[in-house]
Design a protein around this motif. Structure first.
Motif, PDB file in Angstrom:
ATOM      1  N   GLY A   9       0.840  -1.196   0.000  1.00 43.10           N
ATOM      2  CA  GLY A   9       0.000   0.000   0.000  1.00 43.10           C
ATOM      3  C   GLY A   9       0.871   1.240   0.000  1.00 43.10           C
ATOM      4  O   GLY A   9       2.009   1.206   0.470  1.00 43.10           O
ATOM      5  N   THR A 195      -7.271   4.754   2.337  1.00 39.64           N
ATOM      6  CA  THR A 195      -7.833   5.257   1.077  1.00 39.64           C
ATOM      7  C   THR A 195      -7.553   6.736   0.865  1.00 39.64           C
ATOM      8  O   THR A 195      -7.299   7.176  -0.259  1.00 39.64           O
ATOM      9  N   PHE A 263      -9.988   7.887  -6.406  1.00 36.96           N
ATOM     10  CA  PHE A 263      -9.266   6.818  -5.715  1.00 36.96           C
ATOM     11  C   PHE A 263     -10.116   5.551  -5.643  1.00 36.96           C
ATOM     12  O   PHE A 263      -9.613   4.441  -5.832  1.00 36.96           O
ATOM     13  N   ARG A 266     -10.331   3.792  -9.009  1.00 33.26           N
ATOM     14  CA  ARG A 266      -9.071   3.121  -9.338  1.00 33.26           C
ATOM     15  C   ARG A 266      -8.902   1.840  -8.527  1.00 33.26           C
ATOM     16  O   ARG A 266      -8.490   0.802  -9.059  1.00 33.26           O
ATOM     17  N   ARG A 267      -9.207   1.890  -7.238  1.00 32.63           N
ATOM     18  CA  ARG A 267      -9.095   0.686  -6.407  1.00 32.63           C
ATOM     19  C   ARG A 267     -10.070  -0.393  -6.891  1.00 32.63           C
ATOM     20  O   ARG A 267      -9.719  -1.584  -6.914  1.00 32.63           O
ATOM     21  N   ARG A 268     -11.262  -0.008  -7.285  1.00 27.52           N
ATOM     22  CA  ARG A 268     -12.217  -0.996  -7.794  1.00 27.52           C
ATOM     23  C   ARG A 268     -11.735  -1.594  -9.108  1.00 27.52           C
ATOM     24  O   ARG A 268     -11.887  -2.798  -9.354  1.00 27.52           O
ATOM     25  N   ALA A 271      -8.990  -4.045  -8.320  1.00 30.34           N
ATOM     26  CA  ALA A 271      -9.552  -5.265  -7.731  1.00 30.34           C
ATOM     27  C   ALA A 271     -10.165  -6.154  -8.807  1.00 30.34           C
ATOM     28  O   ALA A 271     -10.011  -7.385  -8.780  1.00 30.34           O
ATOM     29  N   VAL A 297     -14.684  -0.499  -1.554  1.00 29.66           N
ATOM     30  CA  VAL A 297     -13.466   0.152  -2.020  1.00 29.66           C
ATOM     31  C   VAL A 297     -12.365  -0.501  -1.206  1.00 29.66           C
ATOM     32  O   VAL A 297     -12.161  -0.174  -0.033  1.00 29.66           O
ATOM     33  N   HIS A 299      -9.224  -1.557   0.678  1.00 29.36           N
ATOM     34  CA  HIS A 299      -7.958  -1.057   1.207  1.00 29.36           C
ATOM     35  C   HIS A 299      -6.868  -2.102   1.038  1.00 29.36           C
ATOM     36  O   HIS A 299      -5.710  -1.767   0.776  1.00 29.36           O
ATOM     37  N   LEU A 365      -1.913  -3.037  -3.541  1.00 30.50           N
ATOM     38  CA  LEU A 365      -3.141  -2.385  -3.995  1.00 30.50           C
ATOM     39  C   LEU A 365      -3.116  -0.930  -3.555  1.00 30.50           C
ATOM     40  O   LEU A 365      -3.196  -0.631  -2.364  1.00 30.50           O
ATOM     41  N   TYR A 366      -2.993  -0.028  -4.521  1.00 34.50           N
ATOM     42  CA  TYR A 366      -3.044   1.406  -4.246  1.00 34.50           C
ATOM     43  C   TYR A 366      -3.210   2.135  -5.579  1.00 34.50           C
ATOM     44  O   TYR A 366      -2.841   1.610  -6.642  1.00 34.50           O
ATOM     45  N   PRO A 367      -3.796   3.333  -5.569  1.00 31.92           N
ATOM     46  CA  PRO A 367      -4.158   4.001  -6.835  1.00 31.92           C
ATOM     47  C   PRO A 367      -2.995   4.270  -7.771  1.00 31.92           C
ATOM     48  O   PRO A 367      -3.183   4.331  -8.987  1.00 31.92           O
TER      49      PRO A 367
END
Length: 387
Positions: A9, A195, A263, A266-268, A271, A297, A299, A365-367
């Motif tokens: 992250g 987030t 954000f 992008r995370r979705r 995923a 969303v 994390h 996982l991060y934008p």
């Protein structure tokens, strides 16, 4: 193989975030100023709660929630064993005892079934609060948990640092994590891997004006200013804490909060890419189970790995992934295993928590991840596990 390592992250700080902090540094108030209230107002509107109270960090948010409820020494708070230490520790800060609930081994979440089992271990003591954790970003079964807590004379306090932006549908009702429809309060963290980031920072949301007032009092030494008193006069009916969040960090929070839709999207998207990229690695690698009502969303991108089938220990997998430039983390070591709690409560049998811990691993996982990074992670996993 080695190169820059993808962390599990990371914050996304852009030029306008820096400009917002610089503007705050040039303003009249570095702390206890108008930017704090502006951040609180914007946050409450974002999650759909009536009140939001900013504080120093997510742990302070949990502690303040216990203080606002006036939880007393010897009373009981139920927390899941799969969580960060602070969820349980906040009860101990006020002298309450912790009863650890088990979790679903495939999702890591407290469920009505595991809560019911924990309730049976309260053993006649006064239960004050139940603290479900929205692990990874997926929402727990709030209506089911709230019904059990209510029947036991307790309230829910949502531990929600993972789930800012998460929505859920219970029945036909669309809701947002933090709207506190089923709980007394919900707590958040703005640690850099969350987030949105303020460096350190936290928030408590509630729909109860009296709770909001008490949260504000207890975050600032317990001081009150009686109506009609001299302008310099203050009183302290009971000691509080210095849990304030400065205007400087609230300025960063406001800037970050404006980016939450981007954000979250992008995370979705990341995923969804993981869903496709990791599918060929099943059944050795499975993405953590997602409740039907939850549209998270995320994390954390948690996967469950059959290390035994791979013939590798988790440490071996972690170290070999790092050689491929993939950083990982484990969320979490069951809290009931910690030396302090083992000494206080003895050995507990929580098979769901043990099952989750035996297999879980958090992937990047991060934008700020590039489009190809998800496939890089999947390819590294495939090579390391020999799938």
């Amino acid at each position: 193989m080695a190169g820059p390592v993808l962390p599990y992250g990371r914050q996304t700080i852009e030029d306008d975030d820096i400009a917002a902090v610089v503007e705050a540094l040039r303003a009249d108030f570095l702390t206890t100023g108008p930017t704090v209230e502006a951040f609180e107002t914007a946050f409450a509107e974002t999650v759909g709660a009536r009140h939001a109270v900013a504080c120093a960090n997510g742990t302070a948010a949990l502690h303040l929630a216990m203080l606002a409820l006036d939880v007393q020494p010897g009373e009981v708070v139920i927390a899941p064993s799969i969580t960060f230490l602070a969820t349980a520790n906040c009860a101990r800060y006020v002298g309450a005892e912790v009863v650890f609930a088990d979790v679903d081994p495939l999702s890591g979440l407290m469920t009505p079934q595991t809560l019911a089992e924990a309730l049976a271990r309260v053993s006649g003591r006064k239960l004050r609060a139940v603290l479900p954790v929205h692990l990874r970003g997926d929402a727990a079964d709030l209506p089911g948990l709230a019904a059990l807590a209510n029947d036991a004379g307790a309230v829910l306090v949502e531990d929600a640092p993972h789930a800012l932006g998460t929505t859920m549908t219970y029945g036909n009702v669309a809701e947002r994590v933090g709207d506190a429809r089923h709980s007394a309060m919900a707590t958040f963290s703005f640690h850099p891997v969350k987030t949105i980031a303020t460096g350190e920072g936290g928030m408590v949301t509630t729909n109860d004006a009296a709770l909001a007032d008490r949260l504000r009092t207890m975050r600032s030494h317990g001081m009150i200013r009686p109506e009609g008193a001299d302008p310099w006069w203050y009183e302290m009916p009971e000691p509080g804490f210095n849990y304030r969040l400065p205007d400087i960090l609230c300025a960063l929070g406001l800037s970050q909060l404006a980016k939450l839709p981007r954000f979250a999207a992008r995370r979705r998207a990341l995923a969804k890419a993981y869903d496709a990229a990791l599918a060929p690695l099943a059944p050795m690698v499975r993405i953590a189970a997602r409740p039907a009502w939850s549209d998270p969303v995320l994390h954390l991108m948690c996967v469950l790995i059959d290390f035994q089938a791979a013939g590798l220990s988790r440490r071996q997998v972690v170290e070999r992934l790092r050689e491929y430039g993939v950083g990982t983390q484990v969320h979490y070591i069951p809290v009931h295993r910690q030396p302090y709690y083992r000494e206080r409560y003895g050995e507990l049998e929580l098979p769901g928590a043990e099952g989750w811990y035996a297999h879980c691993l958090s992937l990047p996982l991060y934008p700020g991840m590039a489009d190809g990074d998800v496939q890089k992670v999947a390819d590294a996993l495939k090579a390391v596990l020999g799938v």
